[in-house]
Design a protein around this motif. Structure first.
Motif, PDB file in Angstrom:
ATOM      1  N   LYS A   1      49.401  42.002  33.653  1.00 35.34           N
ATOM      2  CA  LYS A   1      48.607  42.754  32.508  1.00 35.34           C
ATOM      3  C   LYS A   1      49.734  42.678  31.484  1.00 35.34           C
ATOM      4  N   LEU A   2      51.070  43.105  31.728  1.00 37.49           N
ATOM      5  CA  LEU A   2      51.865  43.142  30.933  1.00 37.49           C
ATOM      6  C   LEU A   2      52.513  41.779  30.094  1.00 37.49           C
ATOM      7  N   ILE A   3      51.798  41.162  30.905  1.00 32.72           N
ATOM      8  CA  ILE A   3      52.157  39.446  30.754  1.00 32.72           C
ATOM      9  C   ILE A   3      51.454  39.523  29.570  1.00 32.72           C
ATOM     10  N   ALA A   4      50.181  39.716  29.861  1.00 29.73           N
ATOM     11  CA  ALA A   4      49.221  39.875  28.507  1.00 29.73           C
ATOM     12  C   ALA A   4      49.304  40.314  27.360  1.00 29.73           C
ATOM     13  N   SER A   5      49.624  42.103  27.362  1.00 35.67           N
ATOM     14  CA  SER A   5      49.612  42.458  26.485  1.00 35.67           C
ATOM     15  C   SER A   5      50.640  42.067  25.589  1.00 35.67           C
ATOM     16  N   VAL A   6      51.966  40.866  26.068  1.00 30.69           N
ATOM     17  CA  VAL A   6      53.403  41.010  25.738  1.00 30.69           C
ATOM     18  C   VAL A   6      52.576  38.880  24.862  1.00 30.69           C
ATOM     19  N   PHE A   7      51.574  38.517  24.772  1.00 23.67           N
ATOM     20  CA  PHE A   7      51.059  37.610  24.943  1.00 23.67           C
ATOM     21  C   PHE A   7      49.641  37.587  23.862  1.00 23.67           C
ATOM     22  N   HIS A   8      49.537  38.476  23.447  1.00 31.73           N
ATOM     23  CA  HIS A   8      48.220  39.135  22.293  1.00 31.73           C
ATOM     24  C   HIS A   8      49.268  39.861  21.394  1.00 31.73           C
ATOM     25  N   ARG A   9      50.662  39.795  22.233  1.00 34.10           N
ATOM     26  CA  ARG A   9      51.374  41.734  20.607  1.00 34.10           C
ATOM     27  C   ARG A   9      52.642  40.373  19.693  1.00 34.10           C
ATOM     28  N   ILE A  10      53.010  38.817  20.423  1.00 34.46           N
ATOM     29  CA  ILE A  10      54.189  38.390  20.061  1.00 34.46           C
ATOM     30  C   ILE A  10      53.743  37.458  19.954  1.00 34.46           C
TER      31      ILE A  10
ATOM     32  N   GLU B   1      43.911  34.260  32.128  1.00 35.33           N
ATOM     33  CA  GLU B   1      43.924  34.990  33.763  1.00 35.33           C
ATOM     34  C   GLU B   1      44.102  33.243  34.392  1.00 35.33           C
ATOM     35  N   GLN B   2      43.468  32.831  34.410  1.00 40.11           N
ATOM     36  CA  GLN B   2      43.640  31.241  34.353  1.00 40.11           C
ATOM     37  C   GLN B   2      45.189  29.993  34.485  1.00 40.11           C
ATOM     38  N   ALA B   3      45.631  30.894  32.613  1.00 39.75           N
ATOM     39  CA  ALA B   3      46.982  30.387  31.654  1.00 39.75           C
ATOM     40  C   ALA B   3      48.137  30.979  32.830  1.00 39.75           C
ATOM     41  N   MET B   4      48.148  32.171  33.852  1.00 36.95           N
ATOM     42  CA  MET B   4      48.889  32.684  33.921  1.00 36.95           C
ATOM     43  C   MET B   4      48.976  32.330  35.670  1.00 36.95           C
ATOM     44  N   ALA B   5      48.174  32.607  36.038  1.00 35.85           N
ATOM     45  CA  ALA B   5      47.635  31.947  37.240  1.00 35.85           C
ATOM     46  C   ALA B   5      48.425  30.310  37.826  1.00 35.85           C
TER      47      ALA B   5
ATOM     48  N   LEU C   1      48.173  44.439  50.554  1.00 39.78           N
ATOM     49  CA  LEU C   1      47.925  43.648  49.472  1.00 39.78           C
ATOM     50  C   LEU C   1      48.639  44.388  48.418  1.00 39.78           C
ATOM     51  N   PRO C   2      48.939  43.216  47.412  1.00 38.25           N
ATOM     52  CA  PRO C   2      49.632  44.359  45.930  1.00 38.25           C
ATOM     53  C   PRO C   2      48.153  44.654  45.150  1.00 38.25           C
ATOM     54  N   GLU C   3      48.726  45.200  43.773  1.00 47.37           N
ATOM     55  CA  GLU C   3      47.008  45.115  43.508  1.00 47.37           C
ATOM     56  C   GLU C   3      46.226  44.241  42.564  1.00 47.37           C
ATOM     57  N   ILE C   4      45.333  44.967  43.071  1.00 48.55           N
ATOM     58  CA  ILE C   4      43.577  43.551  42.921  1.00 48.55           C
ATOM     59  C   ILE C   4      43.524  43.476  41.390  1.00 48.55           C
ATOM     60  N   ASP C   5      43.072  42.720  40.856  1.00 48.77           N
ATOM     61  CA  ASP C   5      42.766  42.954  39.562  1.00 48.77           C
ATOM     62  C   ASP C   5      40.972  43.021  39.949  1.00 48.77           C
ATOM     63  N   LYS C   6      40.029  42.680  38.762  1.00 44.41           N
ATOM     64  CA  LYS C   6      38.798  43.043  38.721  1.00 44.41           C
ATOM     65  C   LYS C   6      37.750  41.294  38.965  1.00 44.41           C
ATOM     66  N   GLN C   7      38.704  40.220  39.448  1.00 47.49           N
ATOM     67  CA  GLN C   7      37.865  39.127  39.752  1.00 47.49           C
ATOM     68  C   GLN C   7      37.846  39.827  41.317  1.00 47.49           C
ATOM     69  N   GLY C   8      39.503  39.956  41.689  1.00 51.00           N
ATOM     70  CA  GLY C   8      39.786  40.186  43.049  1.00 51.00           C
ATOM     71  C   GLY C   8      38.978  41.197  43.640  1.00 51.00           C
ATOM     72  N   ARG C   9      38.554  41.549  43.241  1.00 53.52           N
ATOM     73  CA  ARG C   9      38.077  42.841  43.576  1.00 53.52           C
ATOM     74  C   ARG C   9      36.117  43.321  44.384  1.00 53.52           C
ATOM     75  N   ALA C  10      35.488  41.931  42.833  1.00 53.99           N
ATOM     76  CA  ALA C  10      34.691  41.360  43.261  1.00 53.99           C
ATOM     77  C   ALA C  10      34.512  40.126  44.439  1.00 53.99           C
TER      78      ALA C  10
ATOM     79  N   ARG D   1      51.781  30.919  38.296  1.00 52.36           N
ATOM     80  CA  ARG D   1      52.046  31.527  38.813  1.00 52.36           C
ATOM     81  C   ARG D   1      52.207  32.778  38.231  1.00 52.36           C
ATOM     82  N   VAL D   2      52.190  33.712  37.956  1.00 59.05           N
ATOM     83  CA  VAL D   2      52.685  34.755  37.517  1.00 59.05           C
ATOM     84  C   VAL D   2      51.877  35.563  38.368  1.00 59.05           C
ATOM     85  N   TRP D   3      52.963  36.973  38.924  1.00 63.44           N
ATOM     86  CA  TRP D   3      52.126  37.205  39.841  1.00 63.44           C
ATOM     87  C   TRP D   3      51.108  38.421  39.626  1.00 63.44           C
ATOM     88  N   PRO D   4      49.977  38.905  39.951  1.00 63.77           N
ATOM     89  CA  PRO D   4      49.260  39.953  39.889  1.00 63.77           C
ATOM     90  C   PRO D   4      49.613  41.115  39.698  1.00 63.77           C
TER      91      PRO D   4
END
Length: 354
Positions: free
Chosen positions: A286-295, A272-276, A113-122, A279-282
């Motif tokens: 995290k990178l895309i979210a940080s740019v979204f909040h910054r730019i 997270e729903q918008a990125m999903a 598996l790739p890195e799993i986010d908090k929601q996936g781990r739950a 089809r933004v890869w898991p």
């Protein structure tokens, strides 16, 4: 049970498990971990091997059909179950839970598996894997850790070098562990055991160093302008076609604009729903979210208009230095957020024409 990836199959007095889960985004390290498990299984008589890669066309019923089949010669078997997206879906989630409740006999199963986010781990399916199998979580090698990682790999083939040369090595492979691994192996073939000089490593690496255009968006999105400029100069020196570079960078800008539009169209939609939905890869969320909040959205539209102007220069319709303009395009992501408030009032319709 969680295991240290370095001692994945060497726990004292521990027999091989029926289920292993290898978790991570570092392709080389994941490959090495799964190779160690397969080699350990083979040593204990698990000869046959089957690979299932989960995609949109994968039928989960095949997992159970395979599990119920007995080996033709009653040999022990290894099953590689690969889920590249880390999202098995509703049917897959139920199938994984059921699979964990009744693991196939005489089988070692390796779930990748790739890195799993908090929601996936739950989720229930991931919890089932945790309860049933042994998990090896592969942590990424950060940029500041890469020189030490290279040092350790060189020591495995009885070679050493100084700190500055290790940093030079790390800069040239641009964080690509597969590229670093290949270069380290090559040094082992070119030179005997012992201390390597800067000239030896430089000559070996520079012969094959290629700046990857796909590394450019990461440098742009993280506002690492030193790295962005270095990669861009490398691509220019190698004669990489500007239309390809522009297409790769524009794709990231459009993606961020689409995320803004998706979020604005529905107040209830989370980032997270918008990125999903887009089809933004898991591994990139995290990178895309940080740019979204910054730019800000307006700055992204301005950057897209700049890309349209560069496109006209490439086609000869407008005048200008294409490489200088590509550098300026990356600088949009280094702008302080506070400066975005008074940008030009540009409509999305005008921006999307490029």
């Amino acid at each position: 049970m969680r295991l240290d990836p370095k001692s994945l199959t060497s726990q004292p007095g521990e027999s091989i498990a029926s289920l292993y889960i290898v978790l991570g985004d570092e392709l080389l390290l994941v490959m090495e971990a799964t190779d160690r498990i397969r080699a350990h299984a083979k040593d204990q008589g698990y000869i046959e091997r089957e690979i299932f890669t989960v995609d949109q066309r994968f039928e989960w019923v095949n997992l159970f059909h395979w599990g119920r089949q007995s080996s033709l010669f009653s040999e022990r078997r290894t099953l590689d179950l690969r889920i590249p997206t880390g999202k098995p879906g509703r049917e897959g989630s139920a199938a994984i839970e059921k699979f964990c409740q009744d693991l196939p006999r005489d089988t070692v199963t390796i779930v990748t598996l790739p890195e799993i986010d908090k929601q996936g781990r739950a989720s229930k399916w991931f919890k089932a894997l945790e309860r049933t199998g042994r998990i090896a979580e592969i942590k990424p090698v950060r940029r500041d850790q890469l020189p030490h990682w290279i040092k350790q790999r060189l020591e495995q083939q009885k070679q050493t070098t100084d700190r500055d040369t290790l940093q030079f090595f790390a800069d040239k492979v641009e964080g690509n562990l597969l590229a670093a691994h290949q270069e380290i192996r090559k040094l082992g073939l070119l030179y005997p055991a012992g201390r390597l000089t800067f000239e030896q490593i430089r000559n070996a690496i520079l012969d094959v160093t290629r700046f990857d255009v796909l590394q450019l968006p990461e440098a742009m999105l993280t506002a690492d302008m030193v790295r962005y400029n270095r990669i861009l100069e490398g691509l220019q020196g190698e004669g990489t076609a500007p239309p390809l570079i522009l297409a790769v960078l524009s794709e990231q800008i459009r993606l961020l604009i689409k995320i803004h539009l998706a979020k604005n169209s529905s107040r209830s939609m989370t980032l997270e729903q918008a990125m999903a939905a887009l089809r933004v890869w898991p591994s990139r969320q995290k990178l895309i979210a940080s740019v979204f909040h910054r730019i800000h959205y307006q700055l992204l539209v301005q950057a897209l208009l700049r890309a349209a102007a560069i496109d006209r220069m490439i086609k000869g319709v407008a005048k200008g230095d294409v490489w200088e303009e590509l550098l300026k395009l990356g600088m949009y992501f280094a702008v302080n957020d506070n400066r975005c408030q008074n940008l030009f009032n540009i409509t999305l319709k005008g921006a999307l024409r490029c």
